[in-house]
Scaffold this motif. Structure first.
Motif, PDB file in Angstrom:
ATOM      1  N   ASP A  75       0.866  -1.183   0.000  1.00 54.14           N
ATOM      2  CA  ASP A  75       0.000   0.000   0.000  1.00 54.14           C
ATOM      3  C   ASP A  75       0.900   1.228   0.000  1.00 54.14           C
ATOM      4  N   PRO A  76       1.493   1.570  -1.160  1.00 58.05           N
ATOM      5  CA  PRO A  76       2.499   2.645  -1.192  1.00 58.05           C
ATOM      6  C   PRO A  76       2.024   3.976  -0.647  1.00 58.05           C
ATOM      7  N   ASP A  77       0.742   4.313  -0.862  1.00 57.77           N
ATOM      8  CA  ASP A  77       0.249   5.599  -0.366  1.00 57.77           C
ATOM      9  C   ASP A  77       0.268   5.635   1.159  1.00 57.77           C
ATOM     10  N   LEU A  78      -0.297   4.620   1.800  1.00 57.97           N
ATOM     11  CA  LEU A  78      -0.274   4.559   3.262  1.00 57.97           C
ATOM     12  C   LEU A  78       1.163   4.395   3.760  1.00 57.97           C
ATOM     13  N   GLY A  79       1.972   3.675   3.015  1.00 57.43           N
ATOM     14  CA  GLY A  79       3.364   3.531   3.391  1.00 57.43           C
ATOM     15  C   GLY A  79       4.089   4.866   3.434  1.00 57.43           C
ATOM     16  N   ARG A  80       3.828   5.734   2.442  1.00 58.86           N
ATOM     17  CA  ARG A  80       4.448   7.063   2.427  1.00 58.86           C
ATOM     18  C   ARG A  80       3.919   7.920   3.571  1.00 58.86           C
ATOM     19  N   ARG A  81       2.605   7.877   3.786  1.00 55.79           N
ATOM     20  CA  ARG A  81       2.015   8.719   4.828  1.00 55.79           C
ATOM     21  C   ARG A  81       2.471   8.319   6.219  1.00 55.79           C
ATOM     22  N   SER A  82       2.762   7.056   6.398  1.00 55.93           N
ATOM     23  CA  SER A  82       3.143   6.571   7.730  1.00 55.93           C
ATOM     24  C   SER A  82       4.650   6.399   7.899  1.00 55.93           C
ATOM     25  N   ALA A  83       5.437   6.784   6.902  1.00 58.11           N
ATOM     26  CA  ALA A  83       6.883   6.511   6.939  1.00 58.11           C
ATOM     27  C   ALA A  83       7.559   7.112   8.169  1.00 58.11           C
ATOM     28  N   LYS A  84       7.167   8.331   8.549  1.00 55.72           N
ATOM     29  CA  LYS A  84       7.820   8.994   9.681  1.00 55.72           C
ATOM     30  C   LYS A  84       7.312   8.505  11.029  1.00 55.72           C
ATOM     31  N   TRP A  85       6.302   7.652  11.024  1.00 50.58           N
ATOM     32  CA  TRP A  85       5.728   7.182  12.275  1.00 50.58           C
ATOM     33  C   TRP A  85       6.562   6.083  12.932  1.00 50.58           C
ATOM     34  N   HIS A  86       7.604   5.624  12.255  1.00 48.44           N
ATOM     35  CA  HIS A  86       8.407   4.511  12.755  1.00 48.44           C
ATOM     36  C   HIS A  86       9.541   4.938  13.675  1.00 48.44           C
ATOM     37  N   TYR A  87       9.832   6.227  13.786  1.00 52.32           N
ATOM     38  CA  TYR A  87      11.025   6.647  14.527  1.00 52.32           C
ATOM     39  C   TYR A  87      10.858   8.060  15.054  1.00 52.32           C
ATOM     40  N   VAL A  88      11.791   8.460  15.915  1.00 51.06           N
ATOM     41  CA  VAL A  88      11.874   9.839  16.375  1.00 51.06           C
ATOM     42  C   VAL A  88      13.355  10.119  16.629  1.00 51.06           C
ATOM     43  N   ASN A  89      13.833  11.264  16.178  1.00 51.67           N
ATOM     44  CA  ASN A  89      15.252  11.595  16.305  1.00 51.67           C
ATOM     45  C   ASN A  89      15.461  12.537  17.492  1.00 51.67           C
ATOM     46  N   ILE A  90      15.966  11.991  18.613  1.00 53.15           N
ATOM     47  CA  ILE A  90      16.192  12.836  19.788  1.00 53.15           C
ATOM     48  C   ILE A  90      17.613  12.700  20.327  1.00 53.15           C
ATOM     49  N   GLY A  91      18.480  12.032  19.578  1.00 52.68           N
ATOM     50  CA  GLY A  91      19.853  11.873  20.028  1.00 52.68           C
ATOM     51  C   GLY A  91      20.593  13.187  20.152  1.00 52.68           C
ATOM     52  N   GLU A  92      20.323  14.110  19.242  1.00 49.53           N
ATOM     53  CA  GLU A  92      21.012  15.399  19.268  1.00 49.53           C
ATOM     54  C   GLU A  92      20.559  16.282  20.424  1.00 49.53           C
ATOM     55  N   SER A  93      19.430  15.982  21.020  1.00 43.42           N
ATOM     56  CA  SER A  93      18.903  16.804  22.113  1.00 43.42           C
ATOM     57  C   SER A  93      19.104  16.144  23.472  1.00 43.42           C
ATOM     58  N   GLY A  94      20.093  15.243  23.561  1.00 39.10           N
ATOM     59  CA  GLY A  94      20.339  14.574  24.837  1.00 39.10           C
ATOM     60  C   GLY A  94      19.224  13.657  25.258  1.00 39.10           C
ATOM     61  N   CYS A  95      18.451  13.168  24.291  1.00 39.84           N
ATOM     62  CA  CYS A  95      17.361  12.211  24.504  1.00 39.84           C
ATOM     63  C   CYS A  95      16.135  12.831  25.176  1.00 39.84           C
ATOM     64  N   GLU A  96      16.063  14.151  25.222  1.00 40.73           N
ATOM     65  CA  GLU A  96      14.842  14.797  25.712  1.00 40.73           C
ATOM     66  C   GLU A  96      13.852  14.932  24.561  1.00 40.73           C
ATOM     67  N   TYR A  97      12.612  14.558  24.827  1.00 45.45           N
ATOM     68  CA  TYR A  97      11.568  14.609  23.798  1.00 45.45           C
ATOM     69  C   TYR A  97      10.686  15.824  24.014  1.00 45.45           C
ATOM     70  N   VAL A  98      10.603  16.672  23.000  1.00 40.48           N
ATOM     71  CA  VAL A  98       9.713  17.830  22.999  1.00 40.48           C
ATOM     72  C   VAL A  98       8.843  17.706  21.750  1.00 40.48           C
ATOM     73  N   ALA A  99       7.566  17.478  21.938  1.00 41.34           N
ATOM     74  CA  ALA A  99       6.692  17.144  20.821  1.00 41.34           C
ATOM     75  C   ALA A  99       6.714  18.199  19.717  1.00 41.34           C
ATOM     76  N   ALA A 100       6.631  19.470  20.090  1.00 42.95           N
ATOM     77  CA  ALA A 100       6.582  20.524  19.078  1.00 42.95           C
ATOM     78  C   ALA A 100       7.847  20.551  18.224  1.00 42.95           C
ATOM     79  N   ARG A 101       8.971  20.220  18.827  1.00 44.95           N
ATOM     80  CA  ARG A 101      10.246  20.229  18.112  1.00 44.95           C
ATOM     81  C   ARG A 101      10.526  18.902  17.408  1.00 44.95           C
ATOM     82  N   ASP A 102      10.261  17.804  18.084  1.00 44.08           N
ATOM     83  CA  ASP A 102      10.694  16.498  17.598  1.00 44.08           C
ATOM     84  C   ASP A 102       9.625  15.751  16.819  1.00 44.08           C
ATOM     85  N   CYS A 103       8.386  16.215  16.892  1.00 38.32           N
ATOM     86  CA  CYS A 103       7.298  15.463  16.261  1.00 38.32           C
ATOM     87  C   CYS A 103       6.257  16.398  15.670  1.00 38.32           C
ATOM     88  N   PRO A 104       6.665  17.311  14.771  1.00 36.06           N
ATOM     89  CA  PRO A 104       5.689  18.222  14.179  1.00 36.06           C
ATOM     90  C   PRO A 104       4.596  17.452  13.443  1.00 36.06           C
TER      91      PRO A 104
END
Length: 269
Positions: A75-104
């Motif tokens: 399902d390429p369309d759903l695959g593209r829409r959900s691609a970013k849902w598999h991860y979150v990049n917080i290594g550069e921020s010392g592993c602190e998660y801030v939704a507005a910054r890390d998960c727009p």
């Protein structure tokens, strides 16, 4: 030895880097998370899972555990829409998660788990929507416990860290750090999936703890920052796997325990 032409190699590498971020633990790892969770479901949650998965080719949590990774082909369309849902990049921020910054816009694994769990728990939602939410939740809880899925943006969660893994040949087996943590740490175990699951189920001290996916991501990220996770050289020391495989296995076991707790809460009476 025939060496690939630079352009051809670059094209292959580019394709792999584009494809890799949506994969975590590999098929076995995701199935293990799901199998461990299934064994800890309450009767009411198990009945809901059985209802929701009716008609699936393999109507079990393990049977749908890799569905979200297969969307790019199925399902390429759903695959593209959900691609970013598999991860979150917080290594550069010392592993602190801030939704507005890390998960727009909610496009990361933390918010995807929360959103899909809400849909799953809402029995006024259509059955197909809840079934899809269940399949997403099973996969994403596995994803967030793979440390590289909460690591650094600068190297695409370890995808650009190229490695040579000793395998008896002169040059070793080519891989990257992300792929090593996906499945390479489990590659040569020589045990069946059932025996692997039984061994992980018996690990001591696996407690679900926090029910917040943001905390799960922070914990995974802190593993990425431990000394030695990033090898000091491209040719991997064979001792690396012996050192870090137990850490990866505890993450799989923890993911299974937390997935069970989430499903029991969302699907219980």
């Amino acid at each position: 030895m025939i060496r690939p032409k630079p352009l051809a190699f670059a094209l292959v590498l580019a394709f792999l880097l584009l494809a890799a971020p949506a994969s975590a633990w590999g098929p076995r790892g995701h199935r293990l998370v799901a199998e461990l969770a299934a064994a800890a479901l309450t009767p009411s949650a198990r009945a809901q899972v059985d209802l929701l998965l009716q008609g699936e080719p393999e109507p079990t949590l393990a049977g749908v555990a890799n569905w979200a990774d297969e969307l790019r082909a199925n399902d390429p369309d759903l695959g593209r829409r959900s691609a970013k849902w598999h991860y979150v990049n917080i290594g550069e921020s010392g592993c602190e998660y801030v939704a507005a910054r890390d998960c727009p816009d909610g496009d990361c694994v933390v918010e995807a788990i929360r959103t899909q769990a809400t849909i799953l728990a809402d029995r006024s939602q259509p059955l197909p929507a809840r079934r899809q939410a269940l399949k997403f939740v099973v996969h994403f809880v596995g994803d967030v416990h793979q440390p590289m899925h909460a690591g650094h943006a600068r190297d695409k969660g370890g995808n650009t860290v190229q490695l040579s893994i000793p395998d008896g040949s002169r040059d070793g087996r080519g891989s990257n750090l992300h792929a090593l943590w996906d499945s390479g740490l489990f590659r040569d175990l020589g045990e069946s999936e059932a025996r692997h699951a039984a061994r992980l189920r018996a690990l001591p001290g696996i407690v679900a703890g926090s029910a917040d996916p943001a905390d799960w991501a922070r914990e995974s990220c802190r593993i990425v920052l431990r000394p030695g996770v990033y090898p000091p050289r491209a040719r991997l020391d064979p001792r690396y796997i012996d050192t870090w495989r137990p850490v990866a296995e505890r993450q799989v076991a923890l993911g299974g325990r937390r997935l069970a707790a989430l499903l029991n809460d969302a699907l219980g009476d």
